[in-house]
Design a protein around this motif. Sequence first.
Motif, short mmCIF file in Angstrom:
data_model
loop_
_atom_site.label_atom_id
_atom_site.label_comp_id
_atom_site.label_asym_id
_atom_site.label_seq_id
_atom_site.Cartn_x
_atom_site.Cartn_y
_atom_site.Cartn_z
N ILE A 168 0.85 -1.19 0.00
CA ILE A 168 0.00 0.00 0.00
C ILE A 168 0.89 1.24 0.00
N SER A 169 0.32 2.37 -0.38
CA SER A 169 1.11 3.60 -0.49
C SER A 169 1.42 4.18 0.89
N SER A 192 0.94 7.25 1.85
CA SER A 192 -0.19 8.06 2.32
C SER A 192 -1.29 7.20 2.91
N THR A 193 -1.48 6.00 2.35
CA THR A 193 -2.49 5.08 2.89
C THR A 193 -2.08 4.57 4.26
N SER A 234 -2.74 7.28 6.73
CA SER A 234 -4.18 7.39 6.98
C SER A 234 -4.65 6.30 7.94
N HIS A 235 -4.15 5.07 7.74
CA HIS A 235 -4.51 3.97 8.64
C HIS A 235 -4.03 4.27 10.07
#
Length: 214
Positions: free
Chosen positions: A180-181, A183-184, A187-188
């Motif tokens: 996953i990126s 930024s993801t 966010s998590h």
Amino acid sequence: MTIRVLIADDQAMIRGGLRLILEDEPDITVVAEAADGVEAIEQARRLRPDVCLVDIRMPRLDGLEVTRALAGPAVPDPLRVVVVTTFDLDEYVYGALRGGAAGFLLKDAGPALLVEAVRAAHNGDALVSPSVTVRLLRHLTAPPRVPDKAIRTLTDREVEVVREIARGRTNLEIGAELFISLSTVKSHVSTIQTKLTLRNRTEIAVWAWENRVV
């Protein structure tokens, strides 16, 4: 961006050695030194360094008290504290992390890991010396201290992120591991902190260990 560091240790030789290691890096500068816990708190609050390196055993106030004063749950604007010590004791590791430390490093870990710990703390990550991580995970097997419903609020992906944080992975490493990126991942992490009412990655790791999520 230059990372501003405060070094707190009651031994001048140790402070000098840490300064030499850190200032050999182009992105790190030592802005202050402190020889005891009271001086460490005063200078840290006045200078607001990006990272505070704090020894455990110091005169007047020890490193755990300093950590709680600068980064503890009751601090409205906490600083990033990395505990650097000779004493490889479970109660020190656990006390430091519960007190808000963004890392726990043994003095024999080597210059490279010291620099990595400073950068990790500055970036919002947590680093614990590899030599104590496995033992810490083995001993932190008490019954869960939060209701099961707190765990159930997390999605499967968020649980995976929690596990990686508890293993000491950085955001970049978590992204690579879970495909996953960056930024993801961020966010998590933010969502996990909100759901579990935790303030930072270190508290997420401690929560995971206490509740045997790892």
